[in-house]
Design an enzyme around this catalytic site. Structure first.
Site, PDB file in Angstrom:
ATOM      1  NE  ARG A 170      -3.701  -2.451   0.444  1.00 34.26           N
ATOM      2  CZ  ARG A 170      -3.417  -3.681   0.013  1.00 34.26           C
ATOM      3  NH1 ARG A 170      -2.315  -3.897  -0.675  1.00 34.26           N
ATOM      4  NH2 ARG A 170      -4.225  -4.677   0.243  1.00 34.26           N
ATOM      5  CB  SER A 244      -9.494  -0.645   4.536  1.00 31.58           C
ATOM      6  OG  SER A 244     -10.118  -1.806   4.056  1.00 31.58           O
ATOM      7  CD  GLU A 340      -5.503   1.012   2.888  1.00 34.03           C
ATOM      8  OE1 GLU A 340      -6.034   0.826   1.777  1.00 34.03           O
ATOM      9  OE2 GLU A 340      -5.346   0.107   3.719  1.00 34.03           O
TER      10      GLU A 340
END
Length: 345
Positions: A170, A244, A340
């Protein structure tokens, strides 16, 4: 025709339609960018000099914690074009403003594989390499070739090859050293005409078995993942969310073993470097947050990893909830959750 900065941008714009958390926050200046000429014109105008600049795409991975006293550029560059092709592969150049999931389905319709496991990930194509999006055993980096981006400082356009992008979990150079410096305008993907399917995740395998599919296609995989994601994640059109909210933390083996002493069934996914990835959703649920409502916000009843806006929540409310969740997980497990979602304040 006026050459004023105000003729190129809008002023005092509500950003609620441009973020999937449905947060009302105002931008001092705003423009939707449809091509690189328009982008250059705005960046080179003296009116933009000295302004803080924020780039947004689909708004699915951002939290506006406050109003933005600068310039928000909404990248809306469209288009898909095959720029090279062999018997085995096709190279597809896609505008940064194209919807990611629609691009996945476009490729599936053409019979091009490689991104079917990334179905229904929200956002735009331009955001995909920045985040190095991944799901169900596949990361964008596996099909990424290069991107075209404009340097927000030098106002120059250049090409960034895969090796330069420093892709990680990520992560990419565009979230680190080049954060806020490069504006992605085009992305090139290398897709397969004879794809090898990735069905490594147990949920995919069990769904294939339940559906009686023994020789799956890329469309089968995509359909299964769409159904799985729809069962876990709320539709932002009906319940504001940014997917998320936290990354899945990666811990050393000793830390994971300590968790399993108290929680024998604690899920963990071994990494190549010997560390273990622990699902953030599980940690948050064990800390007692799943489905909890706090004022106008809370966590989703079916997935604790998703923070939702029940209506009228402010960015500050959501930020406070995120802080509280982080604190309780750290108190319980000694693990620091990292957002995130990009927090803009």
């Amino acid at each position: 025709m006026s050459n004023s900065f105000e003729s190129l941008v809008e002023t005092d714009v509500n950003l609620k339609p441009f973020n999937t958390l449905n947060i009302s926050a105002r931008a001092r200046y705003f423009a939707s960018i449809e091509n690189t000429d328009q982008l250059k014109k705005i960046l080179n105008h003296p009116g933009s000099f000295g302004l803080s600049i924020r780039i947004i795409g689909g708004g699915s991975n951002i939290l506006f914690a406050d109003d933005y006293d600068g310039l928000v550029l909404h990248i809306d560059i469209k288009g898909r074009e095959v720029i090279d092709e062999t018997e085995e592969h096709v190279w597809l150049k896609v505008g940064a403003g194209e919807n990611w999931h629609q691009t996945v389905r476009y490729c599936i319709d053409k019979g091009w594989g490689g991104i079917e496991n990334l179905s229904l990930i929200p956002g735009t194509v331009g955001a995909a390499p920045i985040q190095n999006i991944g799901a169900y055993g596949v990361e964008l980096a596996e099909v990424f070739e290069w991107l075209e981006g404009m340097d927000i400082e030098g106002r120059a356009t250049r090409r960034y090859e895969r090796e330069f992008c420093e892709f990680g979990y990520r992560d990419s150079i565009f979230k680190g050293e080049l954060k806020g410096i490069v504006i992605v305008t085009q992305v090139v993907l290398k897709l397969s005409k004879d794809p090898e399917l990735n069905t490594s995740y147990g949920s995919i395998q069990s769904e294939l078995k339940d559906r009686g599919i023994t020789d799956p296609t890329i469309e089968d995989i995509s359909d299964i993942i769409i159904d799985i994601r729809n069962s876990k994640l709320p539709d932002p059109n009906t319940l504001g969310n940014a997917g998320s909210f936290f990354k899945n933390p990666i811990v050393d083996e000793a830390r994971y073993q300590k968790i399993t002493e108290q929680y024998p069934d604690a899920p963990g996914y071994p990494m190549e470097d010997g560390k273990v990835k622990v699902p953030a959703g599980w940690l948050i649920e064990e800390a007692g947050w799943k489905g909890k409502v706090v004022g106008n916000t809370g966590t989703y009843k079916q997935q604790a990893l998703v923070i939702v806006n029940h209506g009228g929540a402010t960015g500050d409310e959501i930020l406070q909830l995120a802080d509280d969740i982080q604190q309780s997980v750290e108190d319980l497990f000694g693990i620091a959750l990292v957002p995130e979602v990009n927090i803009i304040n």
